[in-house]
Scaffold this motif. Structure first.
Motif, PDB file in Angstrom:
ATOM      1  N   ILE A   1       5.081 -11.755 -50.406  1.00 26.61           N
ATOM      2  CA  ILE A   1       4.110 -12.661 -51.028  1.00 26.61           C
ATOM      3  C   ILE A   1       4.874 -13.562 -51.978  1.00 26.61           C
ATOM      4  O   ILE A   1       5.827 -13.117 -52.635  1.00 26.61           O
ATOM      5  CB  ILE A   1       3.050 -11.857 -51.817  1.00 26.61           C
TER       6      ILE A   1
ATOM      7  N   SER B   1      -4.610 -18.148 -63.234  1.00 27.06           N
ATOM      8  CA  SER B   1      -5.883 -18.874 -63.103  1.00 27.06           C
ATOM      9  C   SER B   1      -7.071 -17.927 -63.220  1.00 27.06           C
ATOM     10  O   SER B   1      -8.111 -18.292 -63.768  1.00 27.06           O
ATOM     11  CB  SER B   1      -5.930 -19.665 -61.793  1.00 27.06           C
ATOM     12  N   VAL B   2      -6.905 -16.689 -62.723  1.00 30.38           N
ATOM     13  CA  VAL B   2      -7.991 -15.711 -62.864  1.00 30.38           C
ATOM     14  C   VAL B   2      -8.195 -15.378 -64.339  1.00 30.38           C
ATOM     15  O   VAL B   2      -9.331 -15.341 -64.839  1.00 30.38           O
ATOM     16  CB  VAL B   2      -7.683 -14.436 -62.045  1.00 30.38           C
TER      17      VAL B   2
ATOM     18  N   ALA C   1      -9.851 -18.184 -66.141  1.00 30.44           N
ATOM     19  CA  ALA C   1     -11.250 -18.435 -65.785  1.00 30.44           C
ATOM     20  C   ALA C   1     -12.185 -17.344 -66.293  1.00 30.44           C
ATOM     21  O   ALA C   1     -13.388 -17.424 -66.079  1.00 30.44           O
ATOM     22  CB  ALA C   1     -11.375 -18.557 -64.265  1.00 30.44           C
TER      23      ALA C   1
ATOM     24  N   VAL D   1     -21.015 -14.645 -64.362  1.00 29.67           N
ATOM     25  CA  VAL D   1     -19.614 -14.861 -63.976  1.00 29.67           C
ATOM     26  C   VAL D   1     -19.366 -16.363 -63.882  1.00 29.67           C
ATOM     27  O   VAL D   1     -20.123 -17.068 -63.215  1.00 29.67           O
ATOM     28  CB  VAL D   1     -19.329 -14.213 -62.602  1.00 29.67           C
ATOM     29  N   PRO D   2     -18.316 -16.865 -64.527  1.00 30.10           N
ATOM     30  CA  PRO D   2     -18.016 -18.302 -64.377  1.00 30.10           C
ATOM     31  C   PRO D   2     -17.667 -18.638 -62.929  1.00 30.10           C
ATOM     32  O   PRO D   2     -16.929 -17.878 -62.279  1.00 30.10           O
ATOM     33  CB  PRO D   2     -16.806 -18.522 -65.285  1.00 30.10           C
TER      34      PRO D   2
ATOM     35  N   GLN E   1     -15.801 -20.842 -61.999  1.00 31.85           N
ATOM     36  CA  GLN E   1     -14.354 -21.097 -61.980  1.00 31.85           C
ATOM     37  C   GLN E   1     -13.580 -19.818 -61.628  1.00 31.85           C
ATOM     38  O   GLN E   1     -12.547 -19.865 -60.968  1.00 31.85           O
ATOM     39  CB  GLN E   1     -13.941 -21.601 -63.364  1.00 31.85           C
ATOM     40  N   LEU E   2     -14.129 -18.680 -62.048  1.00 28.53           N
ATOM     41  CA  LEU E   2     -13.489 -17.397 -61.747  1.00 28.53           C
ATOM     42  C   LEU E   2     -13.565 -17.112 -60.243  1.00 28.53           C
ATOM     43  O   LEU E   2     -12.613 -16.582 -59.655  1.00 28.53           O
ATOM     44  CB  LEU E   2     -14.173 -16.285 -62.543  1.00 28.53           C
TER      45      LEU E   2
ATOM     46  N   ALA F   1     -10.886 -19.154 -58.662  1.00 32.36           N
ATOM     47  CA  ALA F   1      -9.555 -18.564 -58.878  1.00 32.36           C
ATOM     48  C   ALA F   1      -9.371 -17.361 -57.956  1.00 32.36           C
ATOM     49  O   ALA F   1      -8.281 -17.158 -57.393  1.00 32.36           O
ATOM     50  CB  ALA F   1      -9.410 -18.149 -60.340  1.00 32.36           C
ATOM     51  N   GLY F   2     -10.427 -16.580 -57.781  1.00 30.15           N
ATOM     52  CA  GLY F   2     -10.340 -15.435 -56.878  1.00 30.15           C
ATOM     53  C   GLY F   2     -10.116 -15.866 -55.442  1.00 30.15           C
ATOM     54  O   GLY F   2      -9.346 -15.244 -54.702  1.00 30.15           O
TER      55      GLY F   2
ATOM     56  N   ARG G   1      -8.545 -18.503 -54.500  1.00 29.94           N
ATOM     57  CA  ARG G   1      -7.147 -18.920 -54.348  1.00 29.94           C
ATOM     58  C   ARG G   1      -6.245 -17.697 -54.177  1.00 29.94           C
ATOM     59  O   ARG G   1      -5.226 -17.749 -53.502  1.00 29.94           O
ATOM     60  CB  ARG G   1      -6.701 -19.733 -55.556  1.00 29.94           C
ATOM     61  N   LEU G   2      -6.634 -16.592 -54.820  1.00 23.45           N
ATOM     62  CA  LEU G   2      -5.818 -15.375 -54.705  1.00 23.45           C
ATOM     63  C   LEU G   2      -5.841 -14.819 -53.282  1.00 23.45           C
ATOM     64  O   LEU G   2      -4.895 -14.152 -52.864  1.00 23.45           O
ATOM     65  CB  LEU G   2      -6.340 -14.309 -55.671  1.00 23.45           C
TER      66      LEU G   2
ATOM     67  N   LEU H   1      -2.989 -15.138 -50.892  1.00 19.17           N
ATOM     68  CA  LEU H   1      -1.784 -14.336 -51.083  1.00 19.17           C
ATOM     69  C   LEU H   1      -1.827 -13.014 -50.313  1.00 19.17           C
ATOM     70  O   LEU H   1      -0.853 -12.274 -50.295  1.00 19.17           O
ATOM     71  CB  LEU H   1      -1.595 -14.027 -52.577  1.00 19.17           C
TER      72      LEU H   1
ATOM     73  N   PRO I   1      -1.232 -10.541 -47.617  1.00 17.44           N
ATOM     74  CA  PRO I   1      -0.275 -10.583 -46.506  1.00 17.44           C
ATOM     75  C   PRO I   1      -0.990 -10.446 -45.161  1.00 17.44           C
ATOM     76  O   PRO I   1      -2.012  -9.767 -45.070  1.00 17.44           O
ATOM     77  CB  PRO I   1       0.649  -9.389 -46.780  1.00 17.44           C
TER      78      PRO I   1
ATOM     79  N   GLN J   1      -0.337  -8.744 -42.536  1.00 22.02           N
ATOM     80  CA  GLN J   1      -0.505  -7.392 -41.989  1.00 22.02           C
ATOM     81  C   GLN J   1      -1.702  -6.686 -42.623  1.00 22.02           C
ATOM     82  O   GLN J   1      -2.386  -5.897 -41.967  1.00 22.02           O
ATOM     83  CB  GLN J   1       0.782  -6.558 -42.136  1.00 22.02           C
TER      84      GLN J   1
END
Lengths: 86, 139
Positions: free
Chosen positions: A51, A62-63, A66, B69-70, B72-73, B76-77, B79-80, B83, B85, B87
């Motif tokens: 990663i 960013s988390v 936010a 919950v914002p 924006q949060l 951001a989640g 976007r995560l 990441l 993988p 597999q």
């Protein structure tokens, strides 16, 4: 911008409130050695699972940034837990 | 300046009507004009989940959950998720298929979820039960 203050309030069965104010920045400074170790462990995990470490850091940042404005209230009868991030 | 107002002023200049009449006419024209359309609706900042239950779990009395919950949060989640993988996604797909949910998570791109989050403000979910009520909305 990261949160400044986390407020945790808990109401016990006897109706008394327990309030906990956590200033985020000072706590982060106190825990910085542990956070450094966690960061190194995270980087190793990123390499192992292929990663992008930069992406992971950016995403985590960013988390965290936010989180401001989050509010969680759970009440059950006389007991309650309120968490507020400001 | 619109055409009606111009005509009134023209009539005033030509002496066909008095200043008082011109004022009354301009007032009438102004009242007849439709109101200016409101500006763009302010975008909601938070996703709210409110659950109220009259069930007496464990004899403690009714329960209530209120989560804010914002949005924006959520972004951001989202976007995560890029990441995760491949597999791990394949493993999750296999488990979902085995549970009878044939969803291919590899086809779910971050921009799709971003669009979903973008249109969350139009969503309102209300579930009413005799002993419980669930509301999901943006504010």
């Amino acid at each position: 911008m990261i949160p400044q203050l986390v407020t945790v309030r808990s109401r016990r069965r006897n109706g008394r409130w327990l309030r906990l104010y956590v200033p985020v920045l000072p706590v982060l400074l106190v825990l910085s050695p542990v956070l450094l170790l966690a960061m190194v462990a995270g980087l190793v995990a990123c390499v192992v699972f292929r990663i992008s470490p930069v992406g992971a850091l950016r995403g985590t940042g960013s988390v965290l940034g936010a989180l401001r404005g989050t509010r969680i209230e759970i009440e059950q009868g006389r007991t309650a837990v309120l968490v507020s991030v400001r | 300046m619109n055409e009606q107002r111009r005509q009134i002023l023209q009539m005033l200049a030509e002496g066909k009507i008095t200043a008082d009449e011109a004022e009354r006419l301009i007032d009438a024209v102004t009242r007849e004009q439709p109101e200016t359309p409101p500006g763009p609706k302010p975008r909601p900042k938070y996703l709210r989940v409110v659950v109220s239950s009259t069930d007496n779990f464990g004899g403690d009395g009714p329960g209530r959950v209120n989560v804010r919950v914002p949005i924006q949060l959520l972004r951001a989640g989202v976007r995560l998720t890029s990441l995760i993988p491949p597999q791990a996604l394949a493993h999750a797909n296999a488990e979902l298929a085995r549970s009878g949910v044939p969803i291919d998570l590899t086809q779910l791109k971050p921009q799709h979820i971003e669009e979903l989050v973008e249109h969350l403000d139009d969503i309102t979910v209300d579930v009413d039960q005799p002993d419980a009520k669930v509301q999901v909305f943006c504010e």
